[in-house]
Write an enzyme that holds these catalytic residues in place. Structure first.
Site, mmCIF file in Angstrom:
data_model
loop_
_atom_site.group_PDB
_atom_site.id
_atom_site.type_symbol
_atom_site.label_atom_id
_atom_site.label_comp_id
_atom_site.label_asym_id
_atom_site.label_seq_id
_atom_site.Cartn_x
_atom_site.Cartn_y
_atom_site.Cartn_z
ATOM 1 N N GLY A 32 -145.977 24.459 -39.649
ATOM 2 C CA GLY A 32 -146.630 25.411 -40.919
ATOM 3 C C GLY A 32 -145.777 25.950 -41.966
ATOM 4 O O GLY A 32 -146.133 27.086 -42.626
ATOM 5 N N LYS A 33 -144.555 25.190 -42.017
ATOM 6 C CA LYS A 33 -143.738 25.771 -43.202
ATOM 7 C C LYS A 33 -144.173 25.734 -44.628
ATOM 8 O O LYS A 33 -144.223 26.676 -45.255
ATOM 9 C CB LYS A 33 -142.602 24.886 -43.270
ATOM 10 C CG LYS A 33 -141.523 24.941 -42.088
ATOM 11 C CD LYS A 33 -140.515 24.112 -41.840
ATOM 12 C CE LYS A 33 -140.880 22.652 -42.095
ATOM 13 N NZ LYS A 33 -141.512 22.093 -40.805
ATOM 14 N N THR A 35 -147.474 25.962 -45.561
ATOM 15 C CA THR A 35 -148.515 27.127 -45.450
ATOM 16 C C THR A 35 -147.637 28.438 -45.591
ATOM 17 O O THR A 35 -148.192 29.269 -46.641
ATOM 18 C CB THR A 35 -149.281 27.241 -44.136
ATOM 19 O OG1 THR A 35 -149.811 25.760 -44.212
ATOM 20 C CG2 THR A 35 -150.543 28.225 -44.383
ATOM 21 N N GLU A 52 -141.031 21.721 -50.185
ATOM 22 C CA GLU A 52 -140.449 20.385 -49.712
ATOM 23 C C GLU A 52 -140.984 19.192 -50.307
ATOM 24 O O GLU A 52 -142.090 18.823 -50.413
ATOM 25 C CB GLU A 52 -140.501 20.236 -48.249
ATOM 26 C CG GLU A 52 -139.835 18.970 -47.648
ATOM 27 C CD GLU A 52 -139.767 18.996 -46.066
ATOM 28 O OE1 GLU A 52 -138.717 18.856 -45.524
ATOM 29 O OE2 GLU A 52 -140.987 18.790 -45.437
ATOM 30 N N ARG A 118 -136.650 24.146 -45.745
ATOM 31 C CA ARG A 118 -135.496 23.460 -45.277
ATOM 32 C C ARG A 118 -134.334 23.413 -46.027
ATOM 33 O O ARG A 118 -134.332 23.845 -47.255
ATOM 34 C CB ARG A 118 -136.063 21.858 -44.964
ATOM 35 C CG ARG A 118 -136.876 21.693 -43.719
ATOM 36 C CD ARG A 118 -136.833 20.361 -43.024
ATOM 37 N NE ARG A 118 -137.775 20.410 -41.980
ATOM 38 C CZ ARG A 118 -137.753 20.570 -40.983
ATOM 39 N NH1 ARG A 118 -136.733 21.203 -40.507
ATOM 40 N NH2 ARG A 118 -139.027 20.300 -39.942
ATOM 41 N N ASP A 123 -131.182 18.874 -42.588
ATOM 42 C CA ASP A 123 -131.253 17.449 -42.716
ATOM 43 C C ASP A 123 -130.181 16.845 -41.820
ATOM 44 O O ASP A 123 -130.294 16.027 -41.055
ATOM 45 C CB ASP A 123 -130.781 17.196 -43.902
ATOM 46 C CG ASP A 123 -131.236 15.631 -44.393
ATOM 47 O OD1 ASP A 123 -132.168 15.386 -44.920
ATOM 48 O OD2 ASP A 123 -130.173 14.833 -43.941
ATOM 49 N N ARG A 184 -151.549 13.406 -41.333
ATOM 50 C CA ARG A 184 -150.589 12.382 -42.108
ATOM 51 C C ARG A 184 -150.528 11.082 -41.502
ATOM 52 O O ARG A 184 -150.132 11.010 -40.435
ATOM 53 C CB ARG A 184 -149.472 13.108 -42.462
ATOM 54 C CG ARG A 184 -148.551 12.696 -43.577
ATOM 55 C CD ARG A 184 -147.252 13.373 -43.572
ATOM 56 N NE ARG A 184 -147.312 15.049 -44.243
ATOM 57 C CZ ARG A 184 -146.439 15.757 -44.209
ATOM 58 N NH1 ARG A 184 -145.430 15.697 -43.464
ATOM 59 N NH2 ARG A 184 -146.653 16.804 -44.771
HETATM 60 P P1 TTP Z 1 -141.128 18.353 -42.238
HETATM 61 O O1 TTP Z 1 -139.857 18.546 -43.054
HETATM 62 O O2 TTP Z 1 -141.004 18.995 -40.922
HETATM 63 O O3 TTP Z 1 -142.395 18.835 -43.086
HETATM 64 P P2 TTP Z 1 -143.815 19.096 -42.547
HETATM 65 O O4 TTP Z 1 -144.699 18.911 -43.743
HETATM 66 O O5 TTP Z 1 -143.971 18.537 -41.273
HETATM 67 O O6 TTP Z 1 -143.626 20.844 -42.260
HETATM 68 P P3 TTP Z 1 -144.767 21.961 -42.138
HETATM 69 O O7 TTP Z 1 -146.068 21.261 -41.815
HETATM 70 O O8 TTP Z 1 -144.117 22.843 -41.285
HETATM 71 O O9 TTP Z 1 -145.177 22.439 -43.646
HETATM 72 O O10 TTP Z 1 -141.239 17.005 -42.007
HETATM 73 C C1 TTP Z 1 -142.107 16.011 -42.990
HETATM 74 C C2 TTP Z 1 -141.819 14.701 -42.280
HETATM 75 O O11 TTP Z 1 -140.569 14.203 -42.751
HETATM 76 C C3 TTP Z 1 -141.792 14.597 -40.720
HETATM 77 O O12 TTP Z 1 -142.682 13.407 -40.671
HETATM 78 C C4 TTP Z 1 -140.577 14.717 -40.467
HETATM 79 C C5 TTP Z 1 -139.749 13.659 -41.501
HETATM 80 N N1 TTP Z 1 -138.329 14.068 -41.579
HETATM 81 C C6 TTP Z 1 -137.416 13.453 -41.062
HETATM 82 O O13 TTP Z 1 -137.736 12.110 -40.783
HETATM 83 N N2 TTP Z 1 -136.264 13.606 -41.672
HETATM 84 C C7 TTP Z 1 -135.883 15.018 -41.949
HETATM 85 O O14 TTP Z 1 -134.683 15.287 -42.511
HETATM 86 C C8 TTP Z 1 -136.853 15.654 -42.594
HETATM 87 C C9 TTP Z 1 -136.701 17.037 -43.205
HETATM 88 C C10 TTP Z 1 -138.282 15.221 -42.281
#
Ligand code: TTP
Length: 251
Positions: A32-33, A35, A52, A118, A123, A184
């Protein structure tokens, strides 16, 4: 109903109230980052949140009249594409973290804070490390990644430093349910086991402090751990409670 009391591991430096604080928002996939980031953005004009850019990874312009969905091809063939994905995600992080603060922050009356969803640190120490441990990034790619990552972080050390980290924490099973609910498409095959690995990585870095970090300063960054199992999207009382914990952390 309210969130648990926060665990503030140490407090941010309060001797420099006029300095813009740089804080990153960390937590598992789908915790939920985004949000929470929007909540913070709306709470006061003293805080500016850089969201992000997941959409950037879903449409990489290849300049051949096509766009490539890097997130999708990474999940379909992680061994082939994880290294490429992590170079691209890290560069977009680096760009975001190096951007100057929004102009309205400079004249804000209170304590100005730049919040990043993030960071260049997650990363490496969350994703790239986990993908290496899973064999999706091979030993050569991992060595190359660490080599340029360390170099860039040394070059931009001061500008990339964080004054705080907000850690949104929820059990991996709950993150999986939220992930499935948001639907997604690229993430449809993400398994609980992967979220558990990422969870352990967050805990090792932010709570147990047992991750082998290459940046001394990072070990000392204060962490505010927030209970993200609560409904901070709709429940007003919960929302206010979390915002006031963040406010205390920043002030
Ligand atoms: P998240 O950065 O965790 O974003 P999110 O949209 O899931 O966060 P939230 O629901 O908390 O708002 O990851 C986004 C997608 O990208 C997720 O499928 C994981 C992938 N990802 C990677 O594979 N490597 C990375 O370094 C990052 C930051 C994400």
């Amino acid at each position: 109903r309210g969130a648990r009391q926060p665990r503030v591991h140490t407090a941010p430096d309060k001797d420099k109230p006029s300095r813009i604080l740089r804080v990153s928002l960390e937590g598992n996939i789908a915790v939920g980052k985004s949000t929470f980031a929007k909540l913070l953005n709306a709470a006061t004009k003293d805080w500016d949140v850089a969201l992000e850019p997941v959409s950037k990874w879903q449409s990489v312009d290849t300049s051949q009249e096509t766009v490539s969905n890097l997130l999708d091809i990474m999940y379909r063939d992680p061994q082939r594409w994880s290294y490429t994905f992590q170079t691209f995600s890290c560069m977009s992080r680096m760009r975001t973290q190096l951007q100057p603060p929004a102009t309205h922050l400079l004249g804000s009356g209170g304590q100005p804070v730049q919040v990043f969803e993030r960071s260049v640190y997650s990363d490496r120490y969350i994703f790239a490390l986990t993908l290496f441990e899973m064999g999706c990034i091979n030993a050569t790619e991992w060595a190359v990644y660490q080599n340029w990552h360390s170099f860039l972080l040394e070059q931009f050390a001061q500008r990339l430093e964080l004054e705080g980290i907000i850690y949104l924490k929820a059990p991996p099973q709950m993150c999986l349910e939220r992930l499935q609910r948001r639907g997604r498409d690229e993430e449809k095959d993400v398994k609980l086991d992967y979220l558990e690995k990422l969870h352990v990585q967050h805990e090792n870095w932010l709570v147990n402090k047992s991750t082998e970090l290459h940046f001394e300063q990072l070990k000392r960054v204060p962490v505010l751990e927030l209970d993200a199992t609560v409904d901070f999207e709709k429940d007003k009382e919960v929302k206010n409670n979390l915002i006031s914990q963040v406010r205390n952390f920043f002030s």
